[in-house]
Design a protein around this motif. Structure first.
Motif, mmCIF file in Angstrom:
data_model
loop_
_atom_site.group_PDB
_atom_site.id
_atom_site.type_symbol
_atom_site.label_atom_id
_atom_site.label_comp_id
_atom_site.label_asym_id
_atom_site.label_seq_id
_atom_site.Cartn_x
_atom_site.Cartn_y
_atom_site.Cartn_z
ATOM 1 N N VAL A 1 0.843 -1.193 0.000
ATOM 2 C CA VAL A 1 0.000 0.000 0.000
ATOM 3 C C VAL A 1 0.879 1.245 0.000
ATOM 4 C CG1 VAL A 1 -1.706 1.298 1.335
ATOM 5 C CG2 VAL A 1 -1.914 -1.172 1.115
ATOM 6 N N HIS A 2 1.966 1.209 0.763
ATOM 7 C CA HIS A 2 2.878 2.354 0.830
ATOM 8 C C HIS A 2 3.463 2.665 -0.550
ATOM 9 C CE1 HIS A 2 5.937 5.094 2.282
ATOM 10 N NE2 HIS A 2 6.850 4.364 1.658
ATOM 11 N N ARG A 3 3.924 1.663 -1.259
ATOM 12 C CA ARG A 3 4.513 1.891 -2.580
ATOM 13 C C ARG A 3 3.485 2.417 -3.573
ATOM 14 N NH1 ARG A 3 8.890 -2.919 -3.650
ATOM 15 N NH2 ARG A 3 10.074 -2.551 -1.751
ATOM 16 N N LYS A 4 2.263 1.925 -3.472
ATOM 17 C CA LYS A 4 1.203 2.416 -4.353
ATOM 18 C C LYS A 4 0.886 3.869 -4.042
ATOM 19 C CE LYS A 4 -0.749 -2.151 -5.009
ATOM 20 N NZ LYS A 4 -1.796 -3.087 -4.609
ATOM 21 N N ARG A 5 0.878 4.225 -2.776
ATOM 22 C CA ARG A 5 0.621 5.615 -2.401
ATOM 23 C C ARG A 5 1.742 6.529 -2.896
ATOM 24 N NH1 ARG A 5 -1.481 4.548 3.757
ATOM 25 N NH2 ARG A 5 -3.597 3.968 3.190
ATOM 26 N N ILE A 6 2.978 6.079 -2.784
ATOM 27 C CA ILE A 6 4.120 6.870 -3.272
ATOM 28 C C ILE A 6 4.029 7.029 -4.790
ATOM 29 C CG2 ILE A 6 6.638 6.946 -3.498
ATOM 30 C CD1 ILE A 6 5.557 7.580 -0.691
ATOM 31 N N ALA A 7 3.641 5.979 -5.496
ATOM 32 C CA ALA A 7 3.475 6.074 -6.950
ATOM 33 C C ALA A 7 2.375 7.077 -7.303
ATOM 34 C CB ALA A 7 3.154 4.705 -7.538
ATOM 35 N N ASN A 8 1.284 7.085 -6.541
ATOM 36 C CA ASN A 8 0.211 8.052 -6.775
ATOM 37 C C ASN A 8 0.674 9.474 -6.493
ATOM 38 O OD1 ASN A 8 -1.622 6.109 -7.561
ATOM 39 N ND2 ASN A 8 -2.478 5.855 -5.522
ATOM 40 N N ALA B 1 2.820 10.537 -9.400
ATOM 41 C CA ALA B 1 1.964 10.821 -10.555
ATOM 42 C C ALA B 1 1.253 12.162 -10.384
ATOM 43 C CB ALA B 1 0.949 9.701 -10.743
ATOM 44 N N TYR B 2 0.855 12.486 -9.166
ATOM 45 C CA TYR B 2 0.199 13.764 -8.881
ATOM 46 C C TYR B 2 1.148 14.935 -9.150
ATOM 47 C CZ TYR B 2 -1.948 17.507 -6.123
ATOM 48 O OH TYR B 2 -2.470 18.699 -5.711
ATOM 49 N N VAL B 3 2.399 14.797 -8.722
ATOM 50 C CA VAL B 3 3.386 15.856 -8.930
ATOM 51 C C VAL B 3 3.710 16.006 -10.416
ATOM 52 C CG1 VAL B 3 5.752 16.586 -8.436
ATOM 53 C CG2 VAL B 3 4.353 15.630 -6.608
ATOM 54 N N LEU C 1 5.946 22.458 -16.944
ATOM 55 C CA LEU C 1 7.216 22.323 -16.230
ATOM 56 C C LEU C 1 7.653 20.869 -16.280
ATOM 57 C CD1 LEU C 1 6.209 24.330 -13.049
ATOM 58 C CD2 LEU C 1 7.847 25.104 -14.752
ATOM 59 N N LEU C 2 8.907 20.631 -15.975
ATOM 60 C CA LEU C 2 9.419 19.287 -15.751
ATOM 61 C C LEU C 2 9.697 19.163 -14.264
ATOM 62 C CD1 LEU C 2 11.924 19.001 -18.713
ATOM 63 C CD2 LEU C 2 9.655 18.037 -18.571
ATOM 64 N N VAL C 3 9.735 17.944 -13.759
ATOM 65 C CA VAL C 3 9.956 17.743 -12.328
ATOM 66 C C VAL C 3 10.853 16.528 -12.113
ATOM 67 C CG1 VAL C 3 7.899 16.320 -12.021
ATOM 68 C CG2 VAL C 3 8.766 17.631 -10.094
ATOM 69 N N SER D 1 6.860 8.921 -19.119
ATOM 70 C CA SER D 1 6.245 7.964 -18.211
ATOM 71 C C SER D 1 5.049 7.281 -18.867
ATOM 72 C CB SER D 1 5.842 8.634 -16.904
ATOM 73 O OG SER D 1 4.912 9.650 -17.140
ATOM 74 N N VAL D 2 4.340 7.971 -19.768
ATOM 75 C CA VAL D 2 3.213 7.354 -20.450
ATOM 76 C C VAL D 2 3.705 6.335 -21.461
ATOM 77 C CG1 VAL D 2 1.329 7.791 -22.069
ATOM 78 C CG2 VAL D 2 1.643 9.267 -20.091
ATOM 79 N N GLU D 3 4.755 6.675 -22.200
ATOM 80 C CA GLU D 3 5.257 5.769 -23.227
ATOM 81 C C GLU D 3 5.791 4.471 -22.615
ATOM 82 O OE1 GLU D 3 7.051 8.327 -26.833
ATOM 83 O OE2 GLU D 3 7.956 8.667 -24.871
#
Length: 172
Positions: free
Chosen positions: A79-86, A89-91, A100-102, A133-135
């Motif tokens: 769950v922690h890794r999924k939250r970090i991935a979200n 993705a939000y940033v 911008l790039l981040v 990231s989409v590709e």
């Protein structure tokens, strides 16, 4: 131009990362103050939930990991890794919306958020964009310790994908 948002230790200490809510003036041409406040407060709330060990999801992860000798993390994920991935993705989505790039928060150790204006994209290889990231269906970036020097800039500009493929992150 690089714009760095530092981690704020006065809010939570070392328990979980929180970023400064002060509006950086360098972002003024790209982001409104209202958008910035919504973004940074939402990000800080998400980080609090992701890193707090007493949330239901994190307690369940700990319990299942102990019972299954960490096999549950390989089967079900964390769950922690999924939250970090979200959160990442939000940033990235916020940066994409504001042109911008981040840099990856994980590569920066959650110590700061680094935004980069698209003026000198060819010179920077530590940042990723939404299209990459989409590709590839994963976030690709280089470690923050690596920087572009004049000697390796020419090889990166001749073959830009070679530098990224060498330093891809593992999928969460």
């Amino acid at each position: 131009m690089l714009i760095r948002i530092e981690r704020d230790y006065s809010v939570s200490g070392d328990r979980y990362p929180q970023f400064s809510t002060n509006f950086p003036l360098a972002l003024q041409p790209y982001v409104s103050v209202k958008d910035w406040n919504v973004f940074i407060h939402t990000l800080n709330k998400k980080l609090c939930i992701a890193f707090c060990p007493w949330t239901f999801g994190n307690l369940l992860d700990i319990f299942l990991s102990i019972i299954t000798l960490y096999a549950s993390e390989f089967v079900f994920g964390s769950v922690h890794r999924k939250r970090i991935a979200n959160i990442e993705a939000y940033v990235v989505e916020f940066a994409r919306q504001h042109d911008l790039l981040v840099a990856s928060l994980r590569n920066m150790g959650f110590l700061n958020i680094v935004f980069h204006t698209k003026e000198n994209v060819a010179r920077s290889t530590t940042l990723h964009s939404f299209q990459e990231s989409v590709e590839n269906q994963s976030v690709q970036s280089m470690p923050s310790a690596l920087t572009t020097t004049p000697s390796n800039l020419s090889t990166i500009s001749q073959n830009p994908s070679a530098g990224l493929n060498e330093w891809t992150n593992s999928i969460l």
